[in-house]
Design an enzyme around this catalytic site. Structure first.
Site, PDB file in Angstrom:
ATOM      1  N   CYS A 179     -43.479  45.257 -17.519  1.00 53.29           N
ATOM      2  CA  CYS A 179     -43.210  44.381 -18.654  1.00 53.29           C
ATOM      3  C   CYS A 179     -42.919  42.994 -18.066  1.00 53.29           C
ATOM      4  O   CYS A 179     -43.333  42.697 -16.956  1.00 53.29           O
ATOM      5  CB  CYS A 179     -42.088  44.900 -19.539  1.00 53.29           C
ATOM      6  SG  CYS A 179     -40.480  45.102 -18.753  1.00 53.29           S
TER       7      CYS A 179
HETATM    8  O1  LIG Z   1     -37.448  43.773 -20.763  1.00 53.57           O
HETATM    9  C1  LIG Z   1     -38.227  43.223 -21.575  1.00 53.57           C
HETATM   10  C2  LIG Z   1     -39.527  42.700 -21.094  1.00 53.57           C
HETATM   11  O2  LIG Z   1     -39.348  41.701 -20.113  1.00 53.57           O
HETATM   12  C3  LIG Z   1     -40.475  42.236 -22.187  1.00 53.57           C
HETATM   13  O3  LIG Z   1     -41.746  42.052 -21.595  1.00 53.57           O
HETATM   14  C4  LIG Z   1     -40.039  40.941 -22.876  1.00 53.57           C
HETATM   15  O4  LIG Z   1     -39.083  41.239 -23.848  1.00 53.57           O
HETATM   16  P1  LIG Z   1     -38.615  40.070 -24.846  1.00 53.57           P
HETATM   17  O5  LIG Z   1     -39.866  39.520 -25.517  1.00 53.57           O
HETATM   18  O6  LIG Z   1     -37.672  40.767 -25.822  1.00 53.57           O
HETATM   19  O7  LIG Z   1     -37.925  39.022 -24.005  1.00 53.57           O
END
Ligand SMILES: O=C[C@H](O)[C@H](O)COP(=O)(O)O
Length: 154
Positions: free
Chosen positions: A68
């Site tokens: 992520c």
């Molecule tokens: O942990 C969350 C991840 O980094 C995600 O890709 C982004 O989350 P957000 O859009 O809530 O910041």
């Protein structure tokens, strides 16, 4: 070794790079890509992280690589699935110890934190690490498992 990979749209490009590396690795017999397929797919990281971890919990995959933006959200999500241990690991030593000390099945990356070449190098090493059930670490991991079995509703 069967590996499941997944990412939200922040991590899709890095996930795809790692997926393709795994598919070319003779130590890996199967790679299951749960998506997302592209940046237009806005499924949130918990959806992907939980789906990948459940794949491992069902015995359909041995390991998982989740991506992520930071690696944190997918790790938190995967760790909610009983029996699954996931961690962010953006360096070689943490990746090694995540398997040898913690028997983690899942490694996660943040696409906004680590570049593809380092991530691929870490994954190539990580695939080769194994947990020794007779090691001194096994009793510590067993403590986590015992707590989970006693306290986590299925
Ligand atoms: O942990 C969350 C991840 O980094 C995600 O890709 C982004 O989350 P957000 O859009 O809530 O910041």
């Amino acid at each position: 070794m069967r590996v499941v990979v997944a990412a939200d749209n922040a991590g899709v490009e890095l996930k795809n790079a790692v997926r393709d590396l795994l598919r070319d690795d003779e130590r890996v017999s199967e790679v299951t890509d749960l998506g997302v397929a592209d940046a237009e797919d806005d499924r949130a990281y918990p959806v992907l992280g939980l789906a990948a971890a459940e794949t491992i919990a069902r015995g359909e995959a041995d390991r998982g690589v989740l991506v992520c933006g930071t690696g944190i959200g997918v790790a938190i999500s995967a760790n909610k699935v009983p029996g699954v241990r996931a961690t962010v690991a953006h360096d070689s030593y943490s990746a090694e110890r995540s398997v040898k000390s913690n028997n983690c099945q899942v490694i996660t990356f943040g696409a906004r934190v680590i570049g593809p070449e380092l991530a691929k190098k870490i994954v190539a090493e990580w695939i080769g690490h194994t947990f020794d059930p007779d090691s001194a670490s096994a009793g510590k991991v067993a403590h986590i498992t015992e707590y989970e079995q006693a306290h986590v509703a299925c």
